[in-house]
Write a protein that holds these residues in place. Structure first.
Motif, PDB file in Angstrom:
ATOM      1  N   ARG A 295      -5.062  14.878   8.556  1.00 31.73           N
ATOM      2  CA  ARG A 295      -3.910  15.369   9.175  1.00 31.73           C
ATOM      3  C   ARG A 295      -3.797  16.874   8.977  1.00 31.73           C
ATOM      4  O   ARG A 295      -4.156  17.639   8.091  1.00 31.73           O
ATOM      5  CB  ARG A 295      -2.534  14.983   8.626  1.00 31.73           C
ATOM      6  N   ASP A 297      -0.964  20.342  10.416  1.00 31.08           N
ATOM      7  CA  ASP A 297       0.292  20.696  10.756  1.00 31.08           C
ATOM      8  C   ASP A 297       0.523  20.788  12.397  1.00 31.08           C
ATOM      9  O   ASP A 297       1.546  20.703  12.918  1.00 31.08           O
ATOM     10  CB  ASP A 297       0.829  22.083  10.136  1.00 31.08           C
ATOM     11  N   PRO A 300       1.562  16.819  13.835  1.00 30.05           N
ATOM     12  CA  PRO A 300       2.408  15.934  12.954  1.00 30.05           C
ATOM     13  C   PRO A 300       2.302  14.331  13.039  1.00 30.05           C
ATOM     14  O   PRO A 300       2.364  13.786  12.151  1.00 30.05           O
ATOM     15  CB  PRO A 300       3.689  16.382  12.891  1.00 30.05           C
ATOM     16  N   ASP A 301       2.036  13.970  14.373  1.00 32.47           N
ATOM     17  CA  ASP A 301       2.123  12.561  14.653  1.00 32.47           C
ATOM     18  C   ASP A 301       0.847  11.967  14.887  1.00 32.47           C
ATOM     19  O   ASP A 301       0.615  10.777  15.534  1.00 32.47           O
ATOM     20  CB  ASP A 301       3.132  12.390  15.716  1.00 32.47           C
ATOM     21  N   GLN A 367       8.846  15.358  14.607  1.00 34.87           N
ATOM     22  CA  GLN A 367       8.897  14.496  13.220  1.00 34.87           C
ATOM     23  C   GLN A 367       8.808  13.269  13.859  1.00 34.87           C
ATOM     24  O   GLN A 367       9.308  12.650  14.658  1.00 34.87           O
ATOM     25  CB  GLN A 367      10.200  14.392  12.750  1.00 34.87           C
ATOM     26  N   ASN A 383      13.922   9.025  10.274  1.00 35.60           N
ATOM     27  CA  ASN A 383      12.690   9.913  10.215  1.00 35.60           C
ATOM     28  C   ASN A 383      11.815   9.344   9.040  1.00 35.60           C
ATOM     29  O   ASN A 383      12.140   8.730   8.030  1.00 35.60           O
ATOM     30  CB  ASN A 383      13.102  11.382   9.612  1.00 35.60           C
ATOM     31  N   GLU A 385       7.738   9.363   6.874  1.00 30.24           N
ATOM     32  CA  GLU A 385       6.560   9.927   6.418  1.00 30.24           C
ATOM     33  C   GLU A 385       5.373   9.041   6.685  1.00 30.24           C
ATOM     34  O   GLU A 385       5.745   7.962   5.638  1.00 30.24           O
ATOM     35  CB  GLU A 385       6.709  10.449   5.196  1.00 30.24           C
ATOM     36  N   ARG A 397       5.528   5.848   4.124  1.00 26.95           N
ATOM     37  CA  ARG A 397       5.877   6.091   2.763  1.00 26.95           C
ATOM     38  C   ARG A 397       7.333   6.373   2.488  1.00 26.95           C
ATOM     39  O   ARG A 397       7.719   6.248   1.198  1.00 26.95           O
ATOM     40  CB  ARG A 397       5.084   7.352   2.494  1.00 26.95           C
ATOM     41  N   SER A 398       8.177   6.911   3.414  1.00 26.13           N
ATOM     42  CA  SER A 398       9.551   6.909   3.306  1.00 26.13           C
ATOM     43  C   SER A 398      10.299   6.732   4.531  1.00 26.13           C
ATOM     44  O   SER A 398       9.685   7.011   5.598  1.00 26.13           O
ATOM     45  CB  SER A 398       9.695   8.246   2.668  1.00 26.13           C
TER      46      SER A 398
END
Length: 427
Positions: A295, A297, A300-301, A367, A383, A385, A397-398
């Motif tokens: 990944r 920056d 991000p998706d 995001q 949102n 992760e 993950r979250s």
């Protein structure tokens, strides 16, 4: 007339009408005041109902018909065993075998530069044209050797005819045997000379082939009246060896270029390396041949699939880490050289992870988000992760938990509705 009131004592009707008007106005004002005092009590339920239609931020409400039209697909968050991953950082680099360092084959004068730094080029595309001084000299040597060979071949042809006549005359005893022997010796000498001159031409031809001239090009070098083909032949072209990007540029028109000097670097970025730093304690968990997720920056998706191909045997004494080389396909050259990257490398250990469909992931405000069903008609933006990808599922993950129901197919419709409401609020 009354002096004080200014009214005529003989007209009593005027005063009566004024009194009636005053009474009527008073009654109207009193009724209006009473109506205003009662208005809040009667309007209260309507106002409350209007505010009840307002939704909290991040909530989208769709009727059953709208859900049907959007073809929403609901799916529960799944809990599955997943390999434990090692998360490390690294940077994007070019593959060594996909880097071409372009130099002139000989000393020459740069006549024209066709590309610029950062330009994308295709295989065979001209990069620069230069007057190859050594090539020009070789072309001259080649033409000279060819002329000597033609002269030797002509002399050989004459000597062959002389020997043939001598052999015919010897049968008639018109010449002596000694004379025929002399002519045959001269023929063998001429044949040897032709062989020597052919070897000289072949030697120069090989040198010309190293400069890129084909057999067809050599045939066109034969001089004709009023032309100097060797002048054109000495103009060599440096070409791109494969599709790529010009990542180094050190040349200008009019310069004299030497073969030791690198003029261009062309890099094929269709596949790149991500050089990741694996800490000493985790080295035994990383093996060549393991798939990895990369990944950056800038996206991000988005995730990039890679494969670990090499783990260095050398530990950096400063960071106590070793380099792991991850080969990543790079369609569209989205990954740029020296980009910072995060790499997830799975290990043999297992863990439990939460998985949702890839179709559930949308991007809002740069995001990744999912839409979780709150009730039959309400959906909440969350949102999230992202973790590793497993087929058509992706780890979260979250942002969600087991038992949540997310929107898979049709989630883009909810994203559009959410952004439309935001625009409406701003206005």
């Amino acid at each position: 007339m009354n002096a004080i009131t200014g009214t005529n004592q003989n007209e009593p009707g005027i005063s009566m009408r004024a009194l009636l008007v005053a009474v009527a106005v008073t009654a109207v004002l009193t009724g209006a005041a009473a109506w205003l005092m009662l208005r809040p009590a009667t309007a209260g339920p309507e106002v409350a109902e209007e505010h009840a239609d307002e939704l909290p931020a991040g909530i989208v409400e769709l009727t059953p018909d709208a859900q049907k039209n959007a073809a929403l697909g609901l799916r529960a968050v799944e809990v599955r065993p997943l390999p434990t991953t090692i998360d490390v950082t690294g940077s994007v680099a070019a593959e060594d075998a996909r880097i071409a360092h372009i130099r002139p084959l000989a000393r020459g004068l740069i006549e024209r530069v066709w590309v610029s730094l950062g330009e994308r080029v295709t295989k065979g595309q001209p990069l620069a044209t230069y007057d190859n001084i050594q090539l020009g000299e070789l072309v001259g040597d080649y033409l000279g050797a060819r002329a000597v060979l033609r002269q030797a071949e002509a002399d050989l042809d004459v000597k062959r005819r002389v020997v043939e006549r001598g052999r015919a005359l010897i049968t008639l005893e018109a010449i002596a045997q000694q004379t025929l022997d002399l002519r045959e010796a001269e023929l063998k000498t001429s044949e040897a000379g032709v062989a020597r001159d052919q070897a000289a031409v072949s030697r120069v031809e090989e040198q010309l082939h190293r400069f890129g001239l084909s057999d067809a090009d050599l045939k066109q070098l034969s001089p004709t009246e009023g032309t100097s083909p060797h002048r054109d032949a000495s103009h060599a072209v440096l070409r791109a060896p494969f599709d790529g990007v010009v990542t180094k540029y050190d040349v200008a028109q009019g310069e004299v270029a030497e073969p030791e000097r690198e003029l261009f670097t062309v890099t094929d970025l269709s596949s790149v390396w991500v050089l990741a730093d694996v800490y000493e304690k985790d080295i035994t968990k990383v093996r060549a041949g393991t798939d990895a997720i990369v990944r950056v920056d800038a996206y991000p998706d988005r995730t990039f699939a890679g494969r670990v191909t090499y783990v260095a045997d050398l530990i950096d004494p400063q960071t106590r880490s070793a380099k792991a080389r991850v080969v990543v396909a790079n369609p569209g050259t989205a990954l740029k050289l020296d980009m910072f990257a995060r790499v997830s490398i799975p290990t043999a250990e297992q863990r439990e992870g939460l998985l949702v469909p890839l179709a559930a992931i949308q991007t809002v405000d740069n995001q990744p988000v999912v839409f979780v069903q709150q009730s039959a008609n309400r959906f909440e933006r969350r949102n999230v992760e992202l973790g590793m990808t497993a087929g058509d599922l992706v780890e979260v993950r979250s942002g969600v938990q087991a038992g949540d129901t997310v929107v898979g197919a049709g989630s883009f419709y909810l994203k559009t509705a959410l952004l439309r409401e935001r625009i409406g609020d701003e206005h």
